[in-house]
Write an enzyme that holds these catalytic residues in place. Structure first.
Site, PDB file in Angstrom:
ATOM      1  N   ASP A 102     -66.193   0.238  17.503  1.00  0.00           N
ATOM      2  CA  ASP A 102     -67.595  -0.613  16.914  1.00  0.00           C
ATOM      3  C   ASP A 102     -68.045  -0.281  15.589  1.00  0.00           C
ATOM      4  O   ASP A 102     -67.997   0.726  14.908  1.00  0.00           O
ATOM      5  CB  ASP A 102     -68.735   0.100  17.712  1.00  0.00           C
ATOM      6  N   THR A 113     -70.402  -7.108  14.061  1.00  0.00           N
ATOM      7  CA  THR A 113     -70.599  -5.980  12.827  1.00  0.00           C
ATOM      8  C   THR A 113     -69.331  -5.987  12.170  1.00  0.00           C
ATOM      9  O   THR A 113     -69.340  -6.109  10.958  1.00  0.00           O
ATOM     10  CB  THR A 113     -71.134  -4.495  13.232  1.00  0.00           C
ATOM     11  N   THR A 114     -67.983  -5.921  12.852  1.00  0.00           N
ATOM     12  CA  THR A 114     -66.871  -5.681  12.035  1.00  0.00           C
ATOM     13  C   THR A 114     -66.732  -7.068  11.373  1.00  0.00           C
ATOM     14  O   THR A 114     -66.203  -7.182  10.169  1.00  0.00           O
ATOM     15  CB  THR A 114     -65.843  -5.628  13.046  1.00  0.00           C
ATOM     16  N   ASP A 125     -73.744  -4.028  23.378  1.00  0.00           N
ATOM     17  CA  ASP A 125     -73.282  -5.149  22.398  1.00  0.00           C
ATOM     18  C   ASP A 125     -73.375  -6.433  23.378  1.00  0.00           C
ATOM     19  O   ASP A 125     -73.897  -7.526  22.873  1.00  0.00           O
ATOM     20  CB  ASP A 125     -71.991  -5.171  21.838  1.00  0.00           C
TER      21      ASP A 125
HETATM   22  P1  ADP Z   1     -67.085  -7.407  16.064  1.00  0.00           P
HETATM   23  O1  ADP Z   1     -67.668  -6.080  15.603  1.00  0.00           O
HETATM   24  O2  ADP Z   1     -67.247  -8.400  14.992  1.00  0.00           O
HETATM   25  O3  ADP Z   1     -67.611  -8.066  17.116  1.00  0.00           O
HETATM   26  P2  ADP Z   1     -64.781  -7.338  17.654  1.00  0.00           P
HETATM   27  O4  ADP Z   1     -63.935  -5.942  17.553  1.00  0.00           O
HETATM   28  O5  ADP Z   1     -65.729  -7.338  18.977  1.00  0.00           O
HETATM   29  O6  ADP Z   1     -65.458  -7.306  16.171  1.00  0.00           O
HETATM   30  O7  ADP Z   1     -64.089  -8.540  17.538  1.00  0.00           O
HETATM   31  C1  ADP Z   1     -64.717  -9.811  17.642  1.00  0.00           C
HETATM   32  C2  ADP Z   1     -63.565 -11.006  17.530  1.00  0.00           C
HETATM   33  O8  ADP Z   1     -62.460 -11.040  18.466  1.00  0.00           O
HETATM   34  C3  ADP Z   1     -64.244 -12.315  17.536  1.00  0.00           C
HETATM   35  O9  ADP Z   1     -63.733 -12.979  16.382  1.00  0.00           O
HETATM   36  C4  ADP Z   1     -63.808 -12.866  18.887  1.00  0.00           C
HETATM   37  O10 ADP Z   1     -63.876 -14.492  18.905  1.00  0.00           O
HETATM   38  C5  ADP Z   1     -62.344 -12.240  19.007  1.00  0.00           C
HETATM   39  N1  ADP Z   1     -61.999 -12.300  20.566  1.00  0.00           N
HETATM   40  C6  ADP Z   1     -62.627 -11.578  21.386  1.00  0.00           C
HETATM   41  N2  ADP Z   1     -61.755 -11.781  22.812  1.00  0.00           N
HETATM   42  C7  ADP Z   1     -60.890 -12.616  22.319  1.00  0.00           C
HETATM   43  C8  ADP Z   1     -59.828 -13.146  22.950  1.00  0.00           C
HETATM   44  N3  ADP Z   1     -59.442 -12.904  24.256  1.00  0.00           N
HETATM   45  N4  ADP Z   1     -58.799 -13.540  22.267  1.00  0.00           N
HETATM   46  C9  ADP Z   1     -58.768 -13.926  20.893  1.00  0.00           C
HETATM   47  N5  ADP Z   1     -59.816 -13.709  20.066  1.00  0.00           N
HETATM   48  C10 ADP Z   1     -60.885 -12.752  20.838  1.00  0.00           C
HETATM   49 MG    MG Z   2     -67.825  -7.455  19.250  1.00  0.00          MG
END
Ligand code: ADP
Ligand code: MG
Length: 559
Positions: free
Chosen positions: A66, A99-100, A394
């Site tokens: 996170d 957030t990332t 989240d």
């Molecule tokens: P954040 O802290 O920004 O939410 P995450 O590590 O949760 O970071 O990653 C979010 C990103 O991962 C988003 O751009 C989302 O669209 C992408 N994502 C989530 N699930 C999938 C999936 N199954 N295939 C491709 N991208 C995905």
């Molecule tokens: Mg996320």
């Protein structure tokens, strides 16, 4: 350090240890520091992102994916780097997820800005261009977003699952997504204009170690992790009258503090009798209200425990303040601060059940006045449960947003590539050097699909080329399937995100980047220089130098 004063320049009066950095030095210094932070979280982005293990100075371990948690635990003491941490915090507060993404985009904006600065483009033009691009990008997100039918539980579950993918919560995402959607629906009411109002304050998250995450459940009411204060208290009370109190059931502080000199055993005895009287009086006051159950936020005196048990009243002490607040909603009670004025009116009603194995009280409200559900998250160990809680928290936020705001977008980089494409069109209409900044902005948000690919071990350039081609072709929801490496319709594939979170990520990233770019002078009361600047270091590689502010050599001459 020697201060130089030249004709026509304002006199600078700085202390012995203070240091100063101006113009390009200040900018490149700040940009490096901010980018170092952004790069430290990049490797966690997306379903294939890695986790980080954070060890605090106390030796506490956190394993997480996170963004905001990583940055908060990192003990960063560089002012510019802290601005980036604030991006993550704003994003967490406003959207709960993304957030990332927000931090990574802020870092990439600064990287691209540095290129423009090197081409002698003035920071003001960059700042203005970024601002224009951000406004345009957000309105494009709104234009692209799909409106959701808030009854569409399938879609809402996909929003929850997308948010949990790659997190500790992932292995049970089917079950958890269902619980999350049910929880949000349980606290959704219709607003005055027929809109959905989701009050997440009525969703409590309670964690329990020892069992599998698959045993997590959604409970009507509250789950309070406390023991009865006395073994002889009832373990179950139906249709209970419940007293919530935030003062201690003990001898009043003032009396307890007075020193006492006793000359005879009789005197001591009478003093003790007096104390006993006081305690007894307090318990009598509780009995008079008609309460069967007491949840006390502070302590309960041993003697009071004994009297309460004798009266057949179930009591728990040192209940968390947040739990007391939640019980108030569940039971429809008022929180009592002074027993003397407590009446039957203050009591709530509900049924209390004791679960011995879990050491929990299940509290269910009685009437329609009762609000509140509890997500009881289970996991084998503390670390597992903590990461589960972050992921579920989240997801809860984004599902609530999807319900109240009613807009979602395709993830997996689809939204970013589409917005970038439209921004490049928009750039053509922008005059002056701001145009270059708008284009730089478009390139920066495509960082998301590039990093998703990179973290999945795919070629980021090939992926971006394929994605751009698909979008040129009119496939506006084409994104990256990180599991197969293919470009496909991520909306159909169920990778769905809250539009609000995306908009928020764009605006907070832009604000932070512009804040950093506006600075052309650093005046620090204290030592700025420790280590060299971080450059193109690998993700996370910049952490060591984070405390340093870069080289300050030749400063005296620069002034
Ligand atoms: P954040 O802290 O920004 O939410 P995450 O590590 O949760 O970071 O990653 C979010 C990103 O991962 C988003 O751009 C989302 O669209 C992408 N994502 C989530 N699930 C999938 C999936 N199954 N295939 C491709 N991208 C995905
Ligand atoms: Mg996320």
């Amino acid at each position: 350090m020697s201060q130089q004063q030249r004709m026509g320049q304002p006199m600078i009066i700085l202390g012995e240890d203070s240091q100063r950095m101006k113009d390009e030095d200040a900018q490149s210094h700040n940009i490096s520091a901010a980018r170092a932070v952004a790069e430290s979280v990049r490797s966690t982005l997306g379903p294939k992102g890695m986790d980080k293990m954070l060890v605090s100075s106390m030796g506490d371990i956190t394993v997480t994916n996170d963004g905001v948690t990583i940055l908060q635990e990192m003990d960063i003491d560089n002012p510019t780097a802290e601005m980036i941490v604030e991006v993550a915090e704003t994003q967490e507060d406003e959207a709960g997820d993304g957030t990332t993404t927000a931090v990574a985009i802020a870092g990439e904006l600064l990287k691209n800005a540095e290129n423009l600065l090197e081409q002698d483009i003035h920071p003001t033009a960059i700042i203005k261009g970024f601002h224009m691009a951000s406004e345009e990008a957000r309105s494009e997100v709104d234009d692209i977003a799909e409106r959701v039918d808030t009854e569409d539980e399938d879609l809402l579950r996909k929003v929850a699952e997308t948010s949990m993918t790659g997190k500790g919560a992932e292995s049970n995402k089917d079950l958890l997504a269902t619980l999350i959607v049910d929880a949000v629906r349980a606290v959704t009411v219709e607003g005055p204009d027929g809109e959905n109002v989701v009050d997440l304050e009525y969703v409590n998250i309670e964690t329990q170690t020892g069992r599998a995450a698959g045993d997590s459940e959604l409970l009507e009411g509250a789950a309070i992790s406390k023991d009865p204060v006395h073994a002889d208290m009832p373990s179950e009370v139906e249709d209970a009258k419940v007293l919530l109190i935030d003062e201690a059931i003990e001898i009043d502080e003032a009396d307890a503090d007075t020193s006492l000199s006793v000359d005879s055993p009789d005197q001591l005895q009478s003093f003790l009798d007096q104390e006993e009287e006081q305690i007894k009086a307090k318990v009598d006051e509780i009995v008079e209200t008609g309460a069967d159950v007491v949840f006390c936020q502070k302590g309960i005196d041993d003697l009071a425990q004994h009297y309460l048990a004798k009266e057949g009243i179930l009591a728990a002490r040192r209940v968390k303040k947040s739990d007391i607040g939640f019980l108030k909603e569940v039971l429809g009670a008022r929180i009592v601060s002074d027993l003397d004025s407590a009446t039957a009116e203050d009591l709530g009603t509900g049924t209390i059940r004791r679960d011995e194995t879990d050491e929990l009280f299940y509290v269910e409200g009685a009437d329609d006045e009762s609000h509140g559900v509890t997500l009881l998250l289970r996991g084998s160990t503390d670390h597992v449960v903590d990461e589960l809680e972050r992921g579920v928290g989240d997801a809860l936020d984004v599902v609530a947003q999807a319900v109240s705001d009613g807009r979602v977008v395709a993830g997996g980089g689809a939204i970013e590539v589409e917005v970038a494409r439209r921004l490049r069109d928009y750039a053509d209409s922008v005059q002056g050097r701001e145009q270059l900044a708008v284009e730089a902005f478009a390139d920066a948000i495509e960082l998301v699909p590039r990093v998703l690919a990179e973290n999945a071990g795919l070629d980021p350039i090939d992926t971006l080329v394929d994605l751009r081609a698909a979008h040129e072709d009119g496939q506006s929801t084409a994104g990256l399937d990180v599991f197969t490496g293919d470009v496909n319709d991520t909306f159909d594939a169920g990778v769905v995100e809250s539009a609000h979170a995306k908009e928020q990520a764009l605006s907070s990233a832009t604000e932070a980047a512009n804040l950093v770019l506006k600075i052309d002078d650093i005046i620090a009361a204290g030592d700025l220089s420790t280590e060299g600047e971080e450059d193109e270091g690998p993700p996370g590689g910049g952490m060591g130098g984070m405390g340093g502010m870069g080289g300050m050599g030749g400063m005296g001459g620069a002034m």
